[in-house]
Write an enzyme that holds these catalytic residues in place. Sequence first.
Site, PDB file in Angstrom:
ATOM      1  N   ILE A 399       0.834  -1.169  -0.184  1.00 21.21           N
ATOM      2  CA  ILE A 399      -0.185  -0.205   0.472  1.00 21.21           C
ATOM      3  C   ILE A 399       0.924   1.034  -0.102  1.00 21.21           C
ATOM      4  CG2 ILE A 399      -2.066   1.526   1.432  1.00 21.21           C
ATOM      5  CD1 ILE A 399      -2.880  -1.497   2.127  1.00 21.21           C
ATOM      6  N   HIS A 400       0.977   2.006  -1.375  1.00 15.72           N
ATOM      7  CA  HIS A 400       1.696   3.091  -0.646  1.00 15.72           C
ATOM      8  C   HIS A 400       0.951   4.822  -0.949  1.00 15.72           C
ATOM      9  CE1 HIS A 400       5.034   4.981  -2.756  1.00 15.72           C
ATOM     10  NE2 HIS A 400       4.097   6.088  -3.392  1.00 15.72           N
ATOM     11  N   PRO A 401       1.760   5.524  -0.493  1.00 12.17           N
ATOM     12  CA  PRO A 401       3.176   4.895   0.829  1.00 12.17           C
ATOM     13  C   PRO A 401       3.389   4.867   2.115  1.00 12.17           C
ATOM     14  CG  PRO A 401       1.813   7.176   0.305  1.00 12.17           C
ATOM     15  CD  PRO A 401       0.857   6.882   0.196  1.00 12.17           C
TER      16      PRO A 401
END
Length: 425
Positions: A399-401
């Site tokens: 899961i960015h960031p």
Amino acid sequence: MHQAALLGGMIQDAPHYGWAIQPVLHDWRTMAEAVQNHVKSLNWGHRVQLQDRKVKYFNIKAGFVNEHTVCGVAKDGKETLLSAEHIVIATGGRPRYPTHIEGALEYGITSDDIFWLKESPGKTLVVGASYVALECAGFLTGLGLDTTVMIRSIPLRGFDQQMSSLVTEYMASQGTRFLRGCTPSRVRRRPDGQLQVTWEDLTSGKEDMGTFNTVLWATGRIPETRSLNLEKAGVNVNPNSQKILVDAQETTSIPHIYAIGDVAEGRPELTPTAIMAGKLLAQRLCGQSSDVMDYDNVPTTVFTPLEYGCVGLSEEEAVARHGEEHVEVYHAYYKPLEFTVAERDASQCYIKMVCLRKPPQLVLGLHFLGPNAGEVTQGFALGIKCGASYVQVMRTVGIHPTCAEEVAKLRISKRSGLDPTVTGC
């Protein structure tokens, strides 16, 4: 109190994000009152829940009379005899005072006391190297107090030692002072009220001293068993640790007497494990289940200024158990996004995953040093509990960031220094 210290750091970061904040001071009394009120509300809530569920609660200090009976004494001296078919001992432990050190008991406090101080402890010496010692020292420094940690040998014994070193390096960079290889010999009160501490440098053999407002002992804990008269019930304890000997069912040497939590020998000194062990024991006693507590891969977090979360084996434990040639360690330094704008030092933010070398490389342990380590570790703990492999973790979409996504990006082998996805290792 850890959260209070983190908020102080966020206030320092705020101007970088455009918040025009005037200089602010921390008020110990306000924080302490809020913390104490929270604890009191928890205690009251538990009593209400017991009453709602028609559980009899006795506020008495008890010891065994025989294997089915305890005698409790209330504050007014009134005695109460209670008999039961089953008895569960869950008395936990208390911080240990080093009574062999002159003035330790008279002038020192413990981690139990720090949370109930009405006034700021001021310049503080924390003696010890446990997670309790480092957590207390960390939030005291974060609250702006002059804090020193005195360590006799190594910090965070029993934890991964590379991670331990990074924890203390970060604390030192934030202002906590460390006296390594030192042991205190006496504490005396000066006429001005300050405490004069004398210690020995174990390397040089030389004596040194310093003055502090508060001396906090964090040199281990002792189980609350000595006043229980366990011998009258025939309950066996480890003569060295004074902890109660139990089997996989939490059963003591007496079949109908059980012990859970810190008071039991060989159990992690962690509240969540005691809670789960207690729930499972209750279910077995009520005939609802036969499940027993699984003490493998129990996650935990050390709430130091840079939090350290871990689950499973340390690198040292993995090598000792499986042999160095059968262990692969993937690792990486990283920079949390929230550190970038504020230009925070991220040189100690680090992750490593300890795996078996043999494909599919079962994950033996995960170690995470960075913001919100507890939240990150909790999620990955489920996967490791279910037997996750390195291959499966690498197939997990990050899961960015977030900091947690860095775990799913570990490609560098500590053993070879190469990226296996590039070299085909």
